[in-house]
Design an enzyme around this catalytic site. Structure first.
Site, short mmCIF file in Angstrom:
data_model
loop_
_atom_site.label_atom_id
_atom_site.label_comp_id
_atom_site.label_asym_id
_atom_site.label_seq_id
_atom_site.Cartn_x
_atom_site.Cartn_y
_atom_site.Cartn_z
CE LYS A 1 -6.21 1.75 -2.11
NZ LYS A 1 -7.38 2.67 -1.39
CB CYS B 1 -6.46 3.38 5.90
SG CYS B 1 -8.00 2.64 5.40
C1 DHB Z 1 -8.24 3.73 2.11
C2 DHB Z 1 -8.84 4.85 2.24
C3 DHB Z 1 -8.11 5.94 2.82
O1 DHB Z 1 -8.26 7.24 3.09
C4 DHB Z 1 -6.71 5.19 3.31
O2 DHB Z 1 -5.74 6.27 3.55
C5 DHB Z 1 -6.36 4.46 2.91
C6 DHB Z 1 -7.15 3.28 2.24
C7 DHB Z 1 -9.36 2.62 1.71
O3 DHB Z 1 -10.43 2.51 2.00
O4 DHB Z 1 -8.80 1.96 0.75
#
Ligand code: DHB
Length: 310
Positions: free
Chosen positions: A45, A131
């Site tokens: 993540k 993001c």
């Molecule tokens: C999140 C969503 C995304 O598409 C990304 O690239 C990074 C983080 C999120 O909302 O946590």
């Protein structure tokens, strides 16, 4: 039978499939399930310097044609993922993993990458420039001036293999402009695409997720044509030393086959993994191998990028 082995830079992977960042990668427990699945590797993540709770829930919903999310970068913080990755380097020295990172500011991003540079980490970094969900923070890679400045600064001190996760682009001129920027840097890979940012999906008269009045990143079947276009547009424009990871709309082996025809080396799975769990890797790998066998392709290289035009 056909082989789905591939390499990214100098690293070899037994299978071309892995999770997409954000899905099955929040903590050790989830990552271990990917580690023990048919996937070739995993990405963590996206980590920030400090742990984050993310946006209020509900913040992820599966729908028939895909998913919508506005997670807001919930994560256990840089140190948590680095510690786990360093441990895996000792217990699984024959495997390579991806470390997804981004700072909440350029300064934070430099702090994170300098720590990776100084650490024993010997895998690949996926810097998340896309993001869409943190209120007030634009998707970095939609601002090519900021992106070029950031990458210039990064490559002055960062010497380990690094790639970037990109948002989808929708205009030929933007493909040209973005590729011209990326070609200035010794990137190991780019990853196309992150979710299509800031869509809306309704249930009767109401939005599906709580943050940002329901606006969120769209994944799944909705995004495959956009993902394939981005993979292929950059495949045609980038220096051959920059490999492409294809992400977006992979439900079946056929979808993965299309990503590879468009130029992808590795293929990431997000929404389908969320819906089906890590068993999806086995099914999709078998489906891809069956297509390769039927067509007489023995390796991924036999058909990568060999999309036919009319
Ligand atoms: C999140 C969503 C995304 O598409 C990304 O690239 C990074 C983080 C999120 O909302 O946590």
């Amino acid at each position: 039978m056909a082989s789905t082995k591939i390499h990214i830079g100098k690293f070899n992977f037994e299978n071309c499939f892995m999770n997409a960042a954000g899905v099955y990668c929040f903590d050790r427990e989830e990552l271990e399930k990917i580690l023990n699945s048919e996937a070739g590797t995993f990405v963590t993540k996206t980590a920030t310097l400090s742990p984050r709770d993310g946006n209020p829930t509900p913040r992820y919903q599966d729908v028939p044609l895909g998913s919508i999310n506005s997670m807001g970068l919930p994560n256990l913080g840089f140190d948590y993922y680095l510690e786990y990755l360093l441990e895996l380097q000792k217990t699984h020295p024959d495997r390579t993993f991806f470390f997804s990172l981004v700072g909440m500011s350029p300064e934070d991003t430099h702090t994170l990458l300098k720590r990776v540079q100084e650490s024993e980490f010997n895998g690949l970094v996926e810097l998340n420039l896309s993001c869409p969900n943190v209120p007030g923070k634009p998707q970095i890679a939609y601002d090519l001036e900021t992106t070029e400045k950031l990458l210039t600064e990064i490559f002055s001190y960062f010497k380990k293999p690094l790639g970037i996760k990109l948002p989808p682009y929708f205009d030929m001129v933007h493909f040209d402009q973005a590729a011209a920027v990326f070609n200035k840097f010794p990137l190991t890979f780019i990853n196309c695409v992150n979710s299509i940012g800031n869509g809306l999906i309704l249930d009767d008269e109401t939005v599906l997720i709580k943050p940002k009045d329901g606006f969120g990143g769209i994944g799944g079947e909705y995004v495959k044509p956009t993902a394939l276009a981005n993979v292929h547009a950059f495949y045609k424009r980038l220096n051959p030393s920059i490999q492409i990871i294809g992400t977006g709309g992979v439900l079946t082996g056929r979808d993965a086959f299309e990503h590879i025809l468009c130029g992808a080396s590795m293929v990431q799975i997000g929404t389908t993994l969320h819906k089906e769990g890590p068993e999806a890797f086995k099914r999709i790998t078998e489906e891809l191998k069956a297509i390769m066998d039927e067509k007489g392709y023995k390796t991924i290289e036999d058909f990568r990028g060999k999309l036919k035009y009319l």
